[in-house]
Design a protein around this motif. Sequence first.
Motif, PDB file in Angstrom:
ATOM      1  N   ALA A 113       0.817  -1.209   0.000  1.00  0.00           N
ATOM      2  CA  ALA A 113       0.000   0.000   0.000  1.00  0.00           C
ATOM      3  C   ALA A 113       0.854   1.263   0.000  1.00  0.00           C
ATOM      4  N   PRO A 149       7.558  -5.587   8.307  1.00  0.00           N
ATOM      5  CA  PRO A 149       6.593  -6.019   7.274  1.00  0.00           C
ATOM      6  C   PRO A 149       5.168  -5.537   7.537  1.00  0.00           C
ATOM      7  N   ASN A 150       4.762  -5.497   8.815  1.00  0.00           N
ATOM      8  CA  ASN A 150       3.389  -5.094   9.114  1.00  0.00           C
ATOM      9  C   ASN A 150       3.160  -3.592   8.983  1.00  0.00           C
ATOM     10  N   THR A 205       3.689  -1.774   6.316  1.00  0.00           N
ATOM     11  CA  THR A 205       3.524  -1.298   4.938  1.00  0.00           C
ATOM     12  C   THR A 205       2.136  -0.717   4.673  1.00  0.00           C
ATOM     13  N   VAL A 206       1.200  -0.980   5.571  1.00  0.00           N
ATOM     14  CA  VAL A 206      -0.092  -0.291   5.480  1.00  0.00           C
ATOM     15  C   VAL A 206      -0.178   0.626   6.690  1.00  0.00           C
ATOM     16  N   PRO A 223      -1.682   2.407   9.669  1.00  0.00           N
ATOM     17  CA  PRO A 223      -2.924   2.140  10.407  1.00  0.00           C
ATOM     18  C   PRO A 223      -3.881   3.333  10.420  1.00  0.00           C
ATOM     19  N   TRP A 224      -3.335   4.539  10.492  1.00  0.00           N
ATOM     20  CA  TRP A 224      -4.196   5.725  10.584  1.00  0.00           C
ATOM     21  C   TRP A 224      -4.009   6.594   9.352  1.00  0.00           C
ATOM     22  N   HIS A 240     -13.638   5.486  11.001  1.00  0.00           N
ATOM     23  CA  HIS A 240     -12.348   4.813  10.916  1.00  0.00           C
ATOM     24  C   HIS A 240     -12.389   3.409  11.523  1.00  0.00           C
ATOM     25  N   LEU A 241     -13.269   3.175  12.467  1.00  0.00           N
ATOM     26  CA  LEU A 241     -13.271   1.898  13.191  1.00  0.00           C
ATOM     27  C   LEU A 241     -13.544   0.710  12.271  1.00  0.00           C
ATOM     28  N   GLY A 242     -12.867  -0.379  12.567  1.00  0.00           N
ATOM     29  CA  GLY A 242     -13.127  -1.619  11.831  1.00  0.00           C
ATOM     30  C   GLY A 242     -14.509  -2.156  12.162  1.00  0.00           C
ATOM     31  N   ARG A 261       6.675   5.513  18.699  1.00  0.00           N
ATOM     32  CA  ARG A 261       6.999   6.343  17.539  1.00  0.00           C
ATOM     33  C   ARG A 261       7.850   7.546  17.933  1.00  0.00           C
ATOM     34  N   GLN A 311       3.894   8.230  11.133  1.00  0.00           N
ATOM     35  CA  GLN A 311       3.815   6.855  10.623  1.00  0.00           C
ATOM     36  C   GLN A 311       4.725   6.645   9.415  1.00  0.00           C
ATOM     37  N   LYS A 342       9.087   2.333  12.582  1.00  0.00           N
ATOM     38  CA  LYS A 342       9.469   2.005  13.951  1.00  0.00           C
ATOM     39  C   LYS A 342      10.863   1.363  13.993  1.00  0.00           C
ATOM     40  N   GLU A 386     -11.779   5.260   4.078  1.00  0.00           N
ATOM     41  CA  GLU A 386     -10.587   5.975   4.557  1.00  0.00           C
ATOM     42  C   GLU A 386     -10.118   6.997   3.528  1.00  0.00           C
ATOM     43  N   ASN A 397       1.446  -7.699   3.792  1.00  0.00           N
ATOM     44  CA  ASN A 397       1.319  -6.662   4.826  1.00  0.00           C
ATOM     45  C   ASN A 397       1.023  -7.247   6.195  1.00  0.00           C
ATOM     46  N   ASP A 416       9.757  -9.927   3.291  1.00  0.00           N
ATOM     47  CA  ASP A 416       8.733  -9.044   2.728  1.00  0.00           C
ATOM     48  C   ASP A 416       9.313  -8.039   1.741  1.00  0.00           C
ATOM     49  N   ILE A 475     -12.758  -3.260  18.505  1.00  0.00           N
ATOM     50  CA  ILE A 475     -13.535  -2.298  17.713  1.00  0.00           C
ATOM     51  C   ILE A 475     -12.783  -1.870  16.451  1.00  0.00           C
ATOM     52  N   GLY A 476     -11.525  -2.303  16.335  1.00  0.00           N
ATOM     53  CA  GLY A 476     -10.748  -2.007  15.122  1.00  0.00           C
ATOM     54  C   GLY A 476     -10.247  -0.578  15.035  1.00  0.00           C
ATOM     55  N   ARG A 523      -7.142   0.384  15.891  1.00  0.00           N
ATOM     56  CA  ARG A 523      -5.729   0.273  15.511  1.00  0.00           C
ATOM     57  C   ARG A 523      -4.774   1.053  16.422  1.00  0.00           C
ATOM     58  N   PHE A 545      -3.456  -4.943  11.076  1.00  0.00           N
ATOM     59  CA  PHE A 545      -4.907  -4.861  11.024  1.00  0.00           C
ATOM     60  C   PHE A 545      -5.394  -5.884  10.010  1.00  0.00           C
ATOM     61  N   ASN A 602     -11.495  -7.302  10.186  1.00  0.00           N
ATOM     62  CA  ASN A 602     -11.585  -5.893  10.600  1.00  0.00           C
ATOM     63  C   ASN A 602     -11.212  -5.693  12.068  1.00  0.00           C
TER      64      ASN A 602
END
Lengths: 420, 283
Positions: free
Chosen positions: A12, A21-22, A24-25, A27-28, A85-87, A196, A342, A346, A362, B97, B121, B189-190, B192, B205, B210
């Motif tokens: 992304a 690796p995690n 790459t997307v 989160p916010w 934004h919430l999942g 961060r 972001q 990290k 988003e 990811n 990766d 609740i996702g 993040r 995530f 989700n």
Amino acid sequence: MGTLVHIASYVASPYSGYVYPNETVLPWGVLIVIYPYITGLVAGAFIVSSLYHTFRLENFKPVARLALISAFAFLCFAPMTLLSHLGHPERALEAIWTAHWTSAFAAFGYVAGFYAVLLMLEIWFAFRADIVAMAQSAAGWRRRLYRVLTLGSYDVSERALRYDHKWATALAALGIPAAAGLHGYVGFVFGSLKSREWWSSDLMPIIFLLSAVVSGVAALVVIYVVSSMVRKTKLDQKCMRGLAWVMWGFLIVTVVVEGLEYVEMFYRRLEGIDVIEQLITGPIWAGLTIQALCSVIPLVILSGLLAWRTQGRTLTFWMSFSAVLMMVAVLAMRWNVVIGGQELSKTARGFLTFYPPLWGREGVVWALSLFASSFVWLWFLVRLLPPWERAETAEANPETSGVVDGVPAWESARVSEEGA
Amino acid sequence: MSDTKPTKQEMGRRGFMRLLGELSATAAVCSGAAAVALQNTPAAARTEAEFPAKGPVPGYDWTKHRWAFGVDTTRCIGCLRCVEACKVENNVPFNPNDYRTWVERYVYLEGEDKPRVDSQDDPVNIAAADIPTNYRFANRYKGDKVEKSFFVAKLCNHCENPPCVQVCPVGATYKTPDGVVLIDKNYCIGCRYCVQACPYGARYFNEETNTADKCTWCYHRITKGLKPACVEVCPVQGRIFGDLNDPGSEINEFIRTHRVRVLKPWTGNGPHVFYNEIDSEVS
């Protein structure tokens, strides 16, 4: 070929160096940029209303109630950005019913909820005389609506209005720490994360709070100027100059505190400063340049306006121009913090580049729609509860102005209070 | 002050406002007191008190164990079978990811003072795989003079003071009495926030559920007496797992017989994954 498609569809955010690796997307995204921004507008607008309601600075009277309504309108939309934004938005209320108290996010529902109640109460007291007048003069469904809004209280006697005013003052006073808490908390959400490099800072809540006031006052100036243009009314010069002083004061403190943050960071040169330097000169240089220019230019303009005691259309034009720039500066600051933080991995070995999606939950379009909706909601609220000064409204429409015995309700309350 | 008696209407309104004031004051005091009371109770103690005494898994008493993980970097050959096994075992989405575990390669080339780091990766490594799910490290340093190199497996550190648990607004992620940090997918609740709070990048995530997701040390396996999938498939015993409460366990032996360290100790998180033979560049 399959591999290429695989990479193209999943990586992304492009990156350089080494990132986990995690990571790459991101989160916010854009929604979490807009969230502190809208919340900040609440704090700023509220401070202006309190300058009149609590500190009795008469200059701010023409915008005091507009500021209250604006603060409420923005506050209604701040949670919408988080919710989108919430999942699992359907579980959002769990953060209130089963709040986990060590989480800064869990505080949001309570802080914002408390603040919303406080704002509604203050609005009710500040507008009660008008609501009563409109409940008596309006017709049809509007009459019914205003009757409900009176909450059964029709007393607009001197004594009752004085009582309203007392409550409005007390609530405005209580609102100041609440506003500071609401936005200080938003800064805490970022500043308290040790993960961060770019966020972890003790000054973060203070910087967020100060810049919130800057953006909120600027937004109020824009709203005031635009509404006067639409209503074809004159701007109150004393009020504009008062607002110019507030903008200038908060802007200068914000610029100095942010400057100190950078000076201290570069002077200490702790481990990780080299990647911070790369972040500043790399991924977020454009955002930081916008932030810096849109802070310094209004500072120079406002200093000039105040030094030369500018009045009239020149003051209006340059103040509006400065206000728009300041709103852009604070939006850029939110971007630089939320996205910039972001974009620095990290691992402290790599950088990501965030390209916001245009569509989707988003996406930029949705985030901007939410932001724009808060202004539509503000327009509706202003139609429902016109915040303009009664004398002005009285001339325009004497039937719906809350005029009691030839004296506007608000004025009569104040006059009698000063007499008492 | 006017000395006229308040009207009935005014009394009503005043009464109403007083009631509102009292109610909000009471609510504020109560919530404040509750917040203070809860703040004073450590999160872990609270969760332990809320859980069934011996844990939700029949036949497994979670108060009797204290799990920990070891990574022997002198053994790891970078075959990446652990990464693949983890994805399969835990239904981790097969995209680049999301990983519950990954392997980093540190390579010091002659004349360079900083290592070159990549993981499976990296686009070059992904491109080197015949199919995307067949993870491998590309031979990208062929022809270079390599002075030092090693592989480092990474996974959730199941910290003593997990920041991810601290920031979760609903308590959907929690630490079990046996020291494993888990996520309740039906409660998350996702937001993040936990993904942001983890300094190790161990969380992701999950777009399919989700919700936040991460390594559980294969909780479904270890509670049945099995080893985590990554430990099981490692051909060189580079991954060590065991119970700190058992003096004869492999992990206790690993910690006893090696000089070990944890990652990013300055965070105060107290990680429970122990590494040997890594230099300060690994974080």
